[in-house]
Design a protein around this motif. Structure first.
Motif, PDB file in Angstrom:
ATOM      1  N   LEU A   1       0.828  -1.199   0.000  1.00  6.82           N
ATOM      2  CA  LEU A   1       0.000   0.000   0.000  1.00  6.82           C
ATOM      3  C   LEU A   1       0.863   1.250   0.000  1.00  6.82           C
ATOM      4  N   ASP A   2       1.901   1.245   0.807  1.00  8.26           N
ATOM      5  CA  ASP A   2       2.764   2.427   0.899  1.00  8.26           C
ATOM      6  C   ASP A   2       3.448   2.706  -0.437  1.00  8.26           C
ATOM      7  N   THR A   3       4.009   1.686  -1.036  1.00 14.10           N
ATOM      8  CA  THR A   3       4.723   1.864  -2.309  1.00 14.10           C
ATOM      9  C   THR A   3       3.768   2.300  -3.416  1.00 14.10           C
ATOM     10  N   THR A   4       2.668   1.602  -3.569  1.00 13.10           N
ATOM     11  CA  THR A   4       1.749   1.882  -4.675  1.00 13.10           C
ATOM     12  C   THR A   4       1.064   3.229  -4.521  1.00 13.10           C
ATOM     13  N   LEU A   5       0.480   3.489  -3.372  1.00 13.71           N
ATOM     14  CA  LEU A   5      -0.313   4.716  -3.221  1.00 13.71           C
ATOM     15  C   LEU A   5       0.524   5.936  -2.883  1.00 13.71           C
ATOM     16  N   ASN A   6       1.418   5.815  -1.920  1.00 12.52           N
ATOM     17  CA  ASN A   6       2.267   6.968  -1.604  1.00 12.52           C
ATOM     18  C   ASN A   6       3.227   7.262  -2.747  1.00 12.52           C
ATOM     19  N   GLY A   7       3.716   6.212  -3.400  1.00 11.13           N
ATOM     20  CA  GLY A   7       4.583   6.418  -4.559  1.00 11.13           C
ATOM     21  C   GLY A   7       3.864   7.216  -5.632  1.00 11.13           C
ATOM     22  N   PHE A   8       2.649   6.818  -5.957  1.00 10.16           N
ATOM     23  CA  PHE A   8       1.839   7.563  -6.929  1.00 10.16           C
ATOM     24  C   PHE A   8       1.647   9.004  -6.470  1.00 10.16           C
ATOM     25  N   PHE A   9       1.239   9.180  -5.236  1.00 12.15           N
ATOM     26  CA  PHE A   9       0.915  10.513  -4.730  1.00 12.15           C
ATOM     27  C   PHE A   9       2.121  11.439  -4.758  1.00 12.15           C
ATOM     28  N   TYR A  10       3.231  11.010  -4.203  1.00 15.40           N
ATOM     29  CA  TYR A  10       4.391  11.892  -4.085  1.00 15.40           C
ATOM     30  C   TYR A  10       5.062  12.185  -5.427  1.00 15.40           C
TER      31      TYR A  10
ATOM     32  N   THR B   1       1.486  23.787 -15.680  1.00 13.29           N
ATOM     33  CA  THR B   1       2.030  25.070 -16.122  1.00 13.29           C
ATOM     34  C   THR B   1       2.256  25.067 -17.635  1.00 13.29           C
ATOM     35  N   HIS B   2       2.782  23.976 -18.157  1.00 13.99           N
ATOM     36  CA  HIS B   2       3.057  23.880 -19.591  1.00 13.99           C
ATOM     37  C   HIS B   2       1.831  23.456 -20.413  1.00 13.99           C
ATOM     38  N   ARG B   3       0.760  23.138 -19.716  1.00 21.52           N
ATOM     39  CA  ARG B   3      -0.477  22.692 -20.362  1.00 21.52           C
ATOM     40  C   ARG B   3      -0.253  21.511 -21.303  1.00 21.52           C
ATOM     41  N   TRP B   4       0.511  20.567 -20.818  1.00 22.78           N
ATOM     42  CA  TRP B   4       0.735  19.311 -21.531  1.00 22.78           C
ATOM     43  C   TRP B   4       1.416  18.330 -20.592  1.00 22.78           C
ATOM     44  N   GLY B   5       0.952  17.091 -20.620  1.00 23.60           N
ATOM     45  CA  GLY B   5       1.620  16.066 -19.833  1.00 23.60           C
ATOM     46  C   GLY B   5       0.953  14.721 -19.996  1.00 23.60           C
ATOM     47  N   ARG B   6       1.694  13.703 -19.632  1.00 22.37           N
ATOM     48  CA  ARG B   6       1.197  12.330 -19.696  1.00 22.37           C
ATOM     49  C   ARG B   6       1.595  11.609 -18.414  1.00 22.37           C
ATOM     50  N   ILE B   7       0.609  11.005 -17.792  1.00 19.89           N
ATOM     51  CA  ILE B   7       0.843  10.174 -16.612  1.00 19.89           C
ATOM     52  C   ILE B   7       0.284   8.793 -16.927  1.00 19.89           C
ATOM     53  N   VAL B   8       1.117   7.783 -16.759  1.00 16.65           N
ATOM     54  CA  VAL B   8       0.676   6.401 -16.962  1.00 16.65           C
ATOM     55  C   VAL B   8       1.011   5.630 -15.688  1.00 16.65           C
ATOM     56  N   ASN B   9      -0.014   5.198 -15.004  1.00 15.26           N
ATOM     57  CA  ASN B   9       0.163   4.437 -13.781  1.00 15.26           C
ATOM     58  C   ASN B   9       0.210   2.945 -14.097  1.00 15.26           C
TER      59      ASN B   9
END
Length: 134
Positions: A1-10, A21-29
């Motif tokens: 739980l710590d690795t998956t959720l806190n890792g994602f969050f931080y 700010t740059h109005r562009w990005g990609r996040i893939v979990n």
């Protein structure tokens, strides 16, 4: 739980400001079939990955107006260190494709999701599992 959720969050919190700010990005979990289906003996892992899917969908809605996409990839059985000790011969029987996936196949999916061609795909969970559906 710590690795998956806190890792994602931080990690996301740290990088998202620049994307907005740059109005562009990609996040893939990186999720898992376990987060969609739940697997016996893996309640903690399944719960963490399911929570990641919820976070993916929620964040996607928040940041879409600024051209940031947020998606998740949910692999099934992939030939990695994590699956090395599993009984592949028996588990392949569960997979309609009759084999485990390759890391390169997952990487190709992620490469597509971070490309400009995937700009209209957000909030999605894409399974890559050889037909092993829930």
């Amino acid at each position: 739980l710590d690795t998956t959720l806190n890792g994602f969050f931080y990690v996301t919190r740290r990088l998202l400001k620049e994307m907005l700010t740059h109005r562009w990005g990609r996040i893939v979990n990186m999720a898992s079939l376990s987060g969609i289906k739940g697997l016996p003996g893996q309640a903690n892992y399944s719960a963490a990955k399911a929570a990641l899917l919820g976070a993916t969908k929620a964040l996607a809605q928040e940041v879409a107006p600024r051209k940031v996409t947020v998606n998740a990839v949910a692999p099934g059985f992939i030939e990695t260190d994590m699956t090395r000790d599993l009984d592949e011969k028996e588990l392949r029987k569960l997979v309609p494709a009759g084999r485990f996936g390759k890391p390169e196949e997952v990487a190709a999916l992620v490469a597509f999701l971070v490309s400009d061609d995937a700009a209209y795909i957000t909030g999605e969970v894409i399974s890559i599992n050889g037909g092993l559906y829930t």
